[in-house]
Design a protein around this motif. Structure first.
Motif, PDB file in Angstrom:
ATOM      1  N   ARG A  29       1.035  -1.202   0.111  1.00 52.26           N
ATOM      2  CA  ARG A  29      -0.038   0.105  -0.320  1.00 52.26           C
ATOM      3  C   ARG A  29       0.901   1.315  -0.244  1.00 52.26           C
ATOM      4  NH1 ARG A  29      -3.331  -1.822   4.168  1.00 52.26           N
ATOM      5  NH2 ARG A  29      -2.339  -0.387   5.663  1.00 52.26           N
ATOM      6  N   GLN A  30       1.841   0.943   1.071  1.00 52.54           N
ATOM      7  CA  GLN A  30       2.489   2.560   1.447  1.00 52.54           C
ATOM      8  C   GLN A  30       3.677   2.693   0.237  1.00 52.54           C
ATOM      9  OE1 GLN A  30       5.448   1.567   4.381  1.00 52.54           O
ATOM     10  NE2 GLN A  30       3.144   2.656   5.594  1.00 52.54           N
ATOM     11  N   LEU A  31       4.441   1.723  -0.917  1.00 49.38           N
ATOM     12  CA  LEU A  31       4.989   1.771  -2.170  1.00 49.38           C
ATOM     13  C   LEU A  31       4.289   2.241  -3.005  1.00 49.38           C
ATOM     14  CD1 LEU A  31       7.281  -1.552  -1.711  1.00 49.38           C
ATOM     15  CD2 LEU A  31       8.188   1.146  -1.630  1.00 49.38           C
ATOM     16  N   ASN A  32       2.875   1.848  -3.488  1.00 52.80           N
ATOM     17  CA  ASN A  32       1.799   2.450  -4.507  1.00 52.80           C
ATOM     18  C   ASN A  32       1.686   4.036  -4.205  1.00 52.80           C
ATOM     19  OD1 ASN A  32       1.721   0.900  -6.206  1.00 52.80           O
ATOM     20  ND2 ASN A  32       0.371  -1.241  -4.661  1.00 52.80           N
ATOM     21  N   ALA A  33       1.531   3.999  -2.737  1.00 50.31           N
ATOM     22  CA  ALA A  33       1.028   5.486  -2.406  1.00 50.31           C
ATOM     23  C   ALA A  33       2.068   6.527  -2.867  1.00 50.31           C
ATOM     24  CB  ALA A  33       1.321   5.738  -1.359  1.00 50.31           C
ATOM     25  N   VAL A  34       3.748   5.998  -2.855  1.00 48.45           N
ATOM     26  CA  VAL A  34       4.892   6.364  -2.935  1.00 48.45           C
ATOM     27  C   VAL A  34       4.970   6.557  -5.172  1.00 48.45           C
ATOM     28  CG1 VAL A  34       7.803   6.735  -3.004  1.00 48.45           C
ATOM     29  CG2 VAL A  34       5.589   6.071  -1.438  1.00 48.45           C
ATOM     30  N   LEU A  35       5.095   5.670  -4.930  1.00 46.72           N
ATOM     31  CA  LEU A  35       4.724   5.052  -6.301  1.00 46.72           C
ATOM     32  C   LEU A  35       4.369   6.886  -6.968  1.00 46.72           C
ATOM     33  CD1 LEU A  35       5.739   1.508  -7.317  1.00 46.72           C
ATOM     34  CD2 LEU A  35       7.439   3.800  -7.179  1.00 46.72           C
ATOM     35  N   GLU A  36       2.713   6.655  -6.875  1.00 44.79           N
ATOM     36  CA  GLU A  36       1.586   7.457  -6.981  1.00 44.79           C
ATOM     37  C   GLU A  36       1.667   8.987  -7.365  1.00 44.79           C
ATOM     38  OE1 GLU A  36      -3.112   8.308  -6.532  1.00 44.79           O
ATOM     39  OE2 GLU A  36      -2.034   5.857  -6.226  1.00 44.79           O
ATOM     40  N   HIS A  37       2.863   9.165  -5.997  1.00 43.22           N
ATOM     41  CA  HIS A  37       2.666  10.504  -5.853  1.00 43.22           C
ATOM     42  C   HIS A  37       4.086  10.717  -7.116  1.00 43.22           C
ATOM     43  CE1 HIS A  37       4.131  14.233  -3.573  1.00 43.22           C
ATOM     44  NE2 HIS A  37       5.541  13.926  -3.914  1.00 43.22           N
ATOM     45  N   ALA A  38       5.170  10.055  -7.143  1.00 39.89           N
ATOM     46  CA  ALA A  38       6.058   9.959  -7.719  1.00 39.89           C
ATOM     47  C   ALA A  38       5.449  10.304  -9.788  1.00 39.89           C
ATOM     48  CB  ALA A  38       7.669   9.409  -8.203  1.00 39.89           C
ATOM     49  N   ALA A  39       4.911   9.921  -9.603  1.00 40.41           N
ATOM     50  CA  ALA A  39       3.929   9.616 -11.106  1.00 40.41           C
ATOM     51  C   ALA A  39       3.702  10.582 -11.771  1.00 40.41           C
ATOM     52  CB  ALA A  39       2.760   8.867 -10.849  1.00 40.41           C
ATOM     53  N   GLY A  40       3.491  12.057 -10.461  1.00 41.42           N
ATOM     54  CA  GLY A  40       3.881  13.207 -10.976  1.00 41.42           C
ATOM     55  C   GLY A  40       4.532  14.023 -12.420  1.00 41.42           C
ATOM     56  N   LEU A  41       5.437  13.794 -11.770  1.00 41.60           N
ATOM     57  CA  LEU A  41       6.872  13.663 -12.290  1.00 41.60           C
ATOM     58  C   LEU A  41       6.438  13.484 -13.983  1.00 41.60           C
ATOM     59  CD1 LEU A  41       9.873  12.700 -10.383  1.00 41.60           C
ATOM     60  CD2 LEU A  41       8.705  15.282 -11.300  1.00 41.60           C
ATOM     61  N   ALA A  42       5.768  12.540 -14.049  1.00 45.48           N
ATOM     62  CA  ALA A  42       5.393  11.954 -15.950  1.00 45.48           C
ATOM     63  C   ALA A  42       4.509  12.592 -16.956  1.00 45.48           C
ATOM     64  CB  ALA A  42       4.935  10.461 -15.753  1.00 45.48           C
ATOM     65  N   ARG A  43       3.372  14.264 -15.999  1.00 45.80           N
ATOM     66  CA  ARG A  43       3.034  14.702 -16.182  1.00 45.80           C
ATOM     67  C   ARG A  43       3.225  15.662 -16.971  1.00 45.80           C
ATOM     68  NH1 ARG A  43      -0.724  11.975 -12.948  1.00 45.80           N
ATOM     69  NH2 ARG A  43       0.050  13.715 -11.090  1.00 45.80           N
ATOM     70  N   VAL A  44       4.470  16.365 -16.534  1.00 44.95           N
ATOM     71  CA  VAL A  44       5.381  17.255 -16.213  1.00 44.95           C
ATOM     72  C   VAL A  44       6.152  17.404 -18.312  1.00 44.95           C
ATOM     73  CG1 VAL A  44       7.650  18.713 -16.088  1.00 44.95           C
ATOM     74  CG2 VAL A  44       6.492  18.028 -14.130  1.00 44.95           C
ATOM     75  N   ASP A  45       5.953  18.324 -18.578  1.00 43.31           N
ATOM     76  CA  ASP A  45       6.311  18.407 -20.262  1.00 43.31           C
ATOM     77  C   ASP A  45       8.162  18.596 -20.443  1.00 43.31           C
ATOM     78  OD1 ASP A  45       6.700  18.898 -22.754  1.00 43.31           O
ATOM     79  OD2 ASP A  45       5.682  20.597 -23.097  1.00 43.31           O
ATOM     80  N   VAL A  46       8.696  17.598 -21.583  1.00 45.26           N
ATOM     81  CA  VAL A  46       9.898  17.875 -20.780  1.00 45.26           C
ATOM     82  C   VAL A  46      10.803  17.587 -21.814  1.00 45.26           C
ATOM     83  CG1 VAL A  46      10.673  17.013 -18.204  1.00 45.26           C
ATOM     84  CG2 VAL A  46      10.317  15.251 -20.246  1.00 45.26           C
ATOM     85  N   SER A  47       9.656  17.517 -23.302  1.00 50.79           N
ATOM     86  CA  SER A  47       9.820  18.056 -24.547  1.00 50.79           C
ATOM     87  C   SER A  47      11.352  18.915 -25.031  1.00 50.79           C
ATOM     88  CB  SER A  47       8.839  18.353 -25.183  1.00 50.79           C
ATOM     89  OG  SER A  47       7.769  19.584 -25.264  1.00 50.79           O
ATOM     90  N   GLY A  48      10.957  20.010 -24.583  1.00 52.29           N
ATOM     91  CA  GLY A  48      12.456  20.743 -24.341  1.00 52.29           C
ATOM     92  C   GLY A  48      13.210  20.121 -23.230  1.00 52.29           C
ATOM     93  N   THR A  49      13.493  19.714 -22.903  1.00 55.17           N
ATOM     94  CA  THR A  49      14.513  19.797 -21.978  1.00 55.17           C
ATOM     95  C   THR A  49      15.466  18.387 -22.127  1.00 55.17           C
ATOM     96  OG1 THR A  49      13.000  20.574 -20.236  1.00 55.17           O
ATOM     97  CG2 THR A  49      15.068  19.271 -19.401  1.00 55.17           C
TER      98      THR A  49
END
Lengths: 95, 485
Positions: A29-49
């Motif tokens: 449960r805890q690890l999935n919560a951590v991963l879900e939180h970190a998944a927010g990074l995947a929503r950042v647009d990094v196409s120009g980075t």
């Protein structure tokens, strides 16, 4: 997505920690919560980075090949839980 | 067992310890054979808070090896952490290079001994990366004290710089493997990259071995470790290939695994199952910043490269007209090649210099247990002796006597010739005298010769040489005998 109980067992084995079935579901449960939180990074647009291997803007930090005095053997072994013949003594590894 | 129906496919992973003065990420001495745990510091012991700093010389040596093996040097490369638990790895991770290694694809050429003669083959190099060595587990009797099973750990080797040279699966059997390793070792030693001492563990080799029927896809590969000599690498390849073929022939399937070579029993045996062992969870090493090696830097390394054995061989053949065999022998070490060139520079005829170095000099060094650098005959002295020989002052036989005298500290060859009265007799009157004496002593041989059995001439020449105590000029003796007969 999300981790399975099998993934938790695998990670526990890699880290050489023994876990109970209760701990397994708790960590799942805890690890999935951590991963879900970190998944927010995947929503950042990094196409120009550009990809980076390090956050510091430094390169080629190196030193000359000059020997220097390290620790004495007594210092090196001072905190060893067990020692023998100038060596660290550890449980035997079975292959 | 029809091993001949199968083709053996081998790729080698060679670890070479770099002969730097200090370790990869700290200033502890990189030296073999010190008392346990006397060459350690907080960095190589993995103590909390200690930070690694890269040894520039390790990068230079890795790049030298890469250039010699025709690999591109990566303009951008970085270090990664490889995590696993083992007592010889104090930090519980090894600093290595994962996806961006220092050197890319290259190749190595080697002379392979086959049943039909020597064949020159080219083997692909996949990559070269830098990493640190682990400590050493000592499993001696002391580990069993008081019945408690334990191991002793010495971290002197922890953090010693390594390069891992990974070959393509281009090798086809033990001959290829032994030739590849010999060529690689020669290059690394010439470059001063590693001393490549297998007994001391500064060169280690793992082999990925598979078998398949020609024309079919490669088989499943098995990694074999723990081979401590080139010969054992060859033996392990044959033994493991035989095991795989027997398995396949009996309807079994080869599984991907790691096996250890047991030199005493001459077989490979399974190591502990490592189904998760490949899960090293690599990630970029946050304590070290990336390396950018631009063209100017790489050129600097290239300029510092010594001439490699292969190039030296070609040059000795082209410049001095030496046969391939001579060039091969003379380039076995940089010192020997240098010695040869010094003799030639001092005025000796190249082929004569080569003959004497490969014959008399190497024999003398072997007998005395000396290296080329400690040769008791200086290149200039050998050249001076060869000039005496070339100009006919001494004969080939006498030259050997003079050389032995030089080896035992007799000094300048001309002085030795003078002191020992060894000057060759070229005076035709004296030679005719010896020839007449020989003919008078052996009238039967003379009669036979005159009757058409010319084989007796050699015998008479030998007699004249004996009478002259080896000092008569053999060509003039021949002439004189023919004339008088």
């Amino acid at each position: 997505m999300g981790l399975s109980e099998k993934d938790v067992d695998h990670v526990a084995r890699l880290a050489r920690i023994e876990i109970t079935p209760e701990e397994r579901s708790l960590y799942l449960r805890q690890l999935n919560a951590v991963l879900e939180h970190a998944a927010g990074l995947a929503r950042v647009d990094v196409s120009g980075t550009p990809p980076t291997a390090h956050i510091l803007p430094l390169r080629n930090v190196w030193r000359a090949d000059e020997p220097a005095q390290g620790l004495t053997r007594e210092q090196a072994l001072a905190n060893a839980p067990d020692k023998s013949k100038g060596c660290f003594r550890v449980p035997r590894i079975l292959e | 067992m029809p091993l001949t129906d199968y083709e053996i496919v081998v790729g080698l992973e060679v670890h070479a310890e770099l002969s730097t003065r200090t370790k990869m990420f700290c200033s502890c001495p990189n030296r073999f054979g010190a008392e346990p745990n006397t060459q350690v510091c907080p960095v190589c012991l993995g103590l909390p808070g200690a930070l690694p700093v890269l040894n520039r010389e390790a990068v230079v040596r890795a790049a030298r090896a890469g250039l010699a093996l025709h690999c591109p040097i990566a303009a951008f490369n970085k270090f990664d952490r490889k995590q696993y638990f083992y007592p010889d790895l104090d930090k519980a991770y090894q600093i290595s290079q994962f996806d961006l290694p220092v050197c890319g694809k290259g190749h190595l050429e080697a002379d392979v001994e086959t049943s039909t003669g020597t064949v020159r083959r080219r083997f692909g190099i996949t990559r070269i990366h830098m990493e640190e060595d682990a400590g050493k587990l000592l499993h001696s009797g002391a580990a069993q004290i008081g019945g408690s099973e334990s191991s002793l750990v010495d971290y002197n080797r922890a953090g010693v710089p390594l390069i891992e040279i990974v070959s393509e699966p281009d090798l086809r059997g033990p001959e290829d493997a032994e030739a590849y390793l010999a060529a690689l070792k020669e290059i690394l030693r010439y470059l001063g990259v590693s001393d490549c001492n297998m007994e001391e563990g500064s060169l280690r080799c793992d082999a990925n071995i598979s078998v398949h029927r020609p024309g079919t896809p490669f088989g499943t590969r098995v990694e074999v470790k723990n081979m401590n000599s080139f010969k054992n690498v060859g033996k392990a390849i044959v033994s493991e290939a035989q095991r795989q073929v027997a398995l396949i022939e009996s309807g079994g399937v080869v599984t991907m695994e790691t096996r250890a070579w047991d030199a005493e029993r001459s077989e490979t045996r399974a190591m502990r199952g490592k189904e998760e062992a490949h899960d090293y969870r690599y990630f970029p090493e946050p304590d070290l910043v990336p390396l950018e090696l631009d063209e100017a830097w790489v050129e600097g390394v290239r300029r510092g490269l010594p001439e490699l054995p292969e190039a030296k061989r070609r040059r000795l053949e082209a410049e001095h007209g030496l046969p391939a065999y001579d060039a091969q022998v003379l380039t076995e070490s940089a010192e020997l090649a240098d010695y040869f060139e010094a003799v030639v520079r001092a005025g000796a005829q190249p082929k004569a210099a080569s003959n004497w170095i490969m014959g008399e000099l190497l024999a003398a060094l072997k007998r005395l247990g000396l290296g080329v650098a400690e040769a008791p005959v200086a290149p200039g002295a050998l050249a001076a002796m060869l000039k005496l020989l070339d100009s006919g002052v001494i004969s080939g036989k006498i030259a050997k006597t003079v050389f032995e005298e030089m080896v035992s500290g007799g000094g300048d060859p001309a002085a030795i010739v003078e002191r020992m009265g060894l000057t060759q007799v070229t005076d035709s009157g004296a030679i005719d005298g010896f020839a007449r004496a020989a003919m008078e002593a052996h009238p039967a041989v003379v009669a036979e010769y005159r009757g058409g059995k010319t084989a007796g001439l050699g015998f008479l020449v030998g007699q004249v040489m004996k009478l002259s105590k080896g000092k008569a000029n053999p060509a003039l003796v021949n002439e004189a005998l023919k004339r008088l007969l």
